[in-house]
Design an enzyme around this catalytic site. Structure first.
Site, PDB file in Angstrom:
ATOM      1  N   CYS A 189       0.828  -1.205   0.000  1.00 57.74           N
ATOM      2  CA  CYS A 189       0.000   0.000   0.000  1.00 57.74           C
ATOM      3  C   CYS A 189       0.869   1.265   0.000  1.00 57.74           C
ATOM      4  O   CYS A 189       1.420   1.628  -1.032  1.00 57.74           O
ATOM      5  CB  CYS A 189      -0.982  -0.054   1.159  1.00 57.74           C
ATOM      6  SG  CYS A 189      -2.444   0.943   0.858  1.00 57.74           S
ATOM      7  N   HIS A 205      -3.801  -5.068   0.283  1.00 57.69           N
ATOM      8  CA  HIS A 205      -3.198  -5.610   1.516  1.00 57.69           C
ATOM      9  C   HIS A 205      -3.289  -7.139   1.512  1.00 57.69           C
ATOM     10  O   HIS A 205      -4.272  -7.692   2.027  1.00 57.69           O
ATOM     11  CB  HIS A 205      -3.940  -5.072   2.747  1.00 57.69           C
ATOM     12  CG  HIS A 205      -3.669  -3.634   3.013  1.00 57.69           C
ATOM     13  ND1 HIS A 205      -2.645  -3.207   3.826  1.00 57.69           N
ATOM     14  CD2 HIS A 205      -4.271  -2.519   2.549  1.00 57.69           C
ATOM     15  CE1 HIS A 205      -2.632  -1.887   3.874  1.00 57.69           C
ATOM     16  NE2 HIS A 205      -3.613  -1.436   3.103  1.00 57.69           N
ATOM     17  N   GLU A 247      -1.920  -9.180   3.300  1.00 60.05           N
ATOM     18  CA  GLU A 247      -1.769  -9.783   4.634  1.00 60.05           C
ATOM     19  C   GLU A 247      -3.106 -10.177   5.264  1.00 60.05           C
ATOM     20  O   GLU A 247      -3.160 -11.083   6.093  1.00 60.05           O
ATOM     21  CB  GLU A 247      -1.010  -8.828   5.578  1.00 60.05           C
ATOM     22  CG  GLU A 247      -1.723  -7.541   5.993  1.00 60.05           C
ATOM     23  CD  GLU A 247      -1.524  -6.382   5.037  1.00 60.05           C
ATOM     24  OE1 GLU A 247      -1.233  -6.625   3.845  1.00 60.05           O
ATOM     25  OE2 GLU A 247      -1.674  -5.217   5.465  1.00 60.05           O
TER      26      GLU A 247
HETATM   27  N1  GLN Z   1      -1.808   6.739   2.883  1.00 64.03           N
HETATM   28  C1  GLN Z   1      -1.944   6.005   1.667  1.00 64.03           C
HETATM   29  C2  GLN Z   1      -3.315   6.182   1.032  1.00 64.03           C
HETATM   30  O1  GLN Z   1      -4.217   6.675   1.654  1.00 64.03           O
HETATM   31  C3  GLN Z   1      -1.667   4.534   1.915  1.00 64.03           C
HETATM   32  C4  GLN Z   1      -2.653   3.887   2.833  1.00 64.03           C
HETATM   33  C5  GLN Z   1      -2.175   2.565   3.380  1.00 64.03           C
HETATM   34  O2  GLN Z   1      -1.005   2.247   3.332  1.00 64.03           O
HETATM   35  N2  GLN Z   1      -3.088   1.785   3.912  1.00 64.03           N
HETATM   36  O3  GLN Z   1      -3.508   5.819  -0.084  1.00 64.03           O
END
Ligand code: GLN
Length: 530
Positions: A379, A505, A507
């Site tokens: 992410c 994600h 995970e």
């Molecule tokens: N801050 C980034 C976004 O809002 C990544 C978010 C995250 O890593 N969950 O896209």
């Protein structure tokens, strides 16, 4: 009729009540029952999405896009079921719904009170999850510790619930701590006695008690709790610290906890087979190999903030017969990168929000890229890998994400189209499961072996479509997109042993006996001599 197992906690918080509840859930499933789980959290936040991971650990995201407590991660990993928004209830949510009803005039002029209106709303949530999941058994964990002011309405609701649906349809399991006093060399039951008494004063007589301790407890301790806590001796169970989390399943099975619960529920039991968990534990006990992964992040002091990632790495380790050691690196403190990252086998940059510590993360990414060290960016980690590449390879000076530098000369990462940056922060992200389409001839395709995958998301920013073309002729490939074919879901670098970033994600879907392909491949790349 759905049966309800209520899990309360006493003495102190943080003794792994959620893990205990989830391990019992796994065993109940083995008896052939459909099991679901639910957490009732006493705090006033409507959901944990806006809470700092420093305070509350990671935010776990469900398939249907609910931001929840990290205990839901334990539940999903242990019982291997997808949970939904019905599984995460907070006081804030209950009060919000009651107040909304009151504003609409639904209470017809009555005075709206904790009892019965708040407790009725809590009971509605208990019924709702059973109705939606059609589960045979709902395991409901009450957050916090019995005696807390905040949890009183929840305790009162579950007390009433037995009156509503009957004795054999409800089971109260109280988990407490048995502390060891070093000076006298003894385990002490007094806090547990007091906690059971506190619970009785709230109208609940526990049907079973689970004693947490650092080492196995002798029978005399159990006898004492039974006598002084007014619990049947066969309903006193123990739960000591284990090296490999999933060993608790075996420990509980040996004690017949689920048989006791099922008997109370007047449900049949069967001889269950736990050889899958047994072989996992045996294998990991024998494993000598270990990989060292650097986790470069902002919340490295609180490992709970990255719980699902650590789990996902460990699950992949189970698969490859290797332990995973994590070297925690505070990205704000990455000043001697060569020495700090010298002995690591791989580098992982997890998700994150906000500008603090980003330059350190970018430094670590550059180091991984230039030194052929396996790298996985999740992410935010992927977004920063794009920033690093834009700055240092594509020479887009000052490239950044507009989340961190709104006036950057090269906004390679920008707010997703259709999402405003000035919206409320609560619940405005792209959340939950969606499909990503993987391009052929990419490493990602090699890993997943399919074109379409489903993973969970939690982000507000994306790779800026205005910059896609600039990356076209570079070594950085966009290897997956969303179904509209515009939002970049994954990136990778050619001619690197393993350099992958994903917007999703992975995970959250990893299970101890079913690791996620991406983590498996990440570890495998570290086991291949470079
Ligand atoms: N801050 C980034 C976004 O809002 C990544 C978010 C995250 O890593 N969950 O896209």
């Amino acid at each position: 009729m759905t049966k309800y197992l209520f899990v309360t906690g006493g003495v102190v918080s943080g003794i792994g009540k959620g893990i205990s509840a989830a391990a019992i859930g796994q065993l109940l499933k083995k008896h052939g029952y459909k099991v679901t789980m639910q957490k009732l959290d006493p705090y006033i936040n409507v959901d944990p999405g806006t809470m700092s991971p420093f305070q509350h650990g990671e935010v776990f995201v469900t398939h249907d896009g609910k931001e929840t407590d990290l205990d839901l991660g334990h539940y999903e990993r242990f019982i291997d079921e997808y949970l939904t928004k019905d599984s995460s209830v907070t006081s804030g949510q209950i009060y919000e719904e009651v107040i909304n009803k009151e504003r609409k005039g639904d209470y017809l002029g009555h005075t709206v009170q904790v009892i019965p209106h708040i407790t009725d709303m809590i009971k509605e949530k208990l019924h709702k999850i059973a109705k939606h999941t059609q589960a045979d058994i709902v395991i409901t964990e009450i957050g916090g510790t019995v005696g807390d002011i905040e949890s009183l309405p929840f305790i009162e609701a579950i007390r009433q619930f037995r009156r509503d649906i009957g004795y054999h349809n409800t089971y109260y399991l109280h988990t407490t701590l048995i502390p060891y006093i070093h000076a006298s060399g003894e385990y002490k039951t007094k806090p547990t006695q007091h906690s059971l008494k506190e619970l009785r004063s709230l109208g609940i007589h526990a049907d079973g008690v689970l004693l947490r301790s650092d080492a196995p407890l002798e029978d005399a301790i159990k006898d004492k709790v039974a006598l002084l806590g007014d619990i049947n001796k066969e309903a006193v169970f123990t739960s000591h610290d284990v090296d490999i989390l999933y060993e608790v399943i075996l420990n509980y099975n040996k004690q017949g906890i689920t048989e006791h619960i099922l008997k109370h529920f007047e449900l049949t039991t069967k001889a269950i087979n736990v050889s899958d968990w047994q072989s996992l534990i045996t294998k990991m006990r024998e494993t000598k190999q270990s990989l060292n992964i650097a986790m470069v992040g902002k919340y490295v002091g609180l490992h709970d903030a990255y719980f699902s990632i650590i789990e996902a790495l460990e699950h992949a380790g189970y698969h490859h017969h290797t332990h995973v050691e994590i070297t925690w690196i505070d990205a704000e403190d990455l000043n001697h990168i060569e020495t700090q990252l010298k002995d690591v086998d791989g580098i992982l940059i997890p998700g994150g929000f906000g500008v603090r510590a980003t330059e350190g993360k970018i430094k670590a990414i550059r180091y991984a890229r230039e030194n052929n060290i396996p790298f996985l960016g999740i992410c935010f980690g992927m977004q920063l890998a794009v920033v690093e590449y834009a700055r240092n390879v594509l020479n887009l000076e000052g490239a950044h994400s507009t989340e961190l530098h709104p006036k950057t000369s090269h906004p390679v990462i920008d707010i997703q189209r259709g999402r405003q940056s000035d919206e409320d922060l609560g619940g405005t992200l792209r959340l939950g499961a969606s499909i990503s389409l993987i391009k052929n001839n990419t490493k990602l395709f090699e890993i997943y072996q399919k074109e379409s995958i489903e993973e969970r998301h939690r982000h507000r920013y994306e790779v800026n479509p205005a910059y896609h073309d600039i990356f076209k002729d570079s070594e950085m490939t966009f290897s997956a997109f969303d179904q509209t074919n515009t939002l970049v879901e994954a990136i990778e670098i050619k001619n690197h042993p393993f350099f992958i970033g994903v917007q999703y994600h992975p995970e959250f879907l990893s299970r101890p006996l079913k690791p996620r392909p991406l983590f498996e491949a990440f570890l495998k790349s570290m086991m291949t001599p470079r």
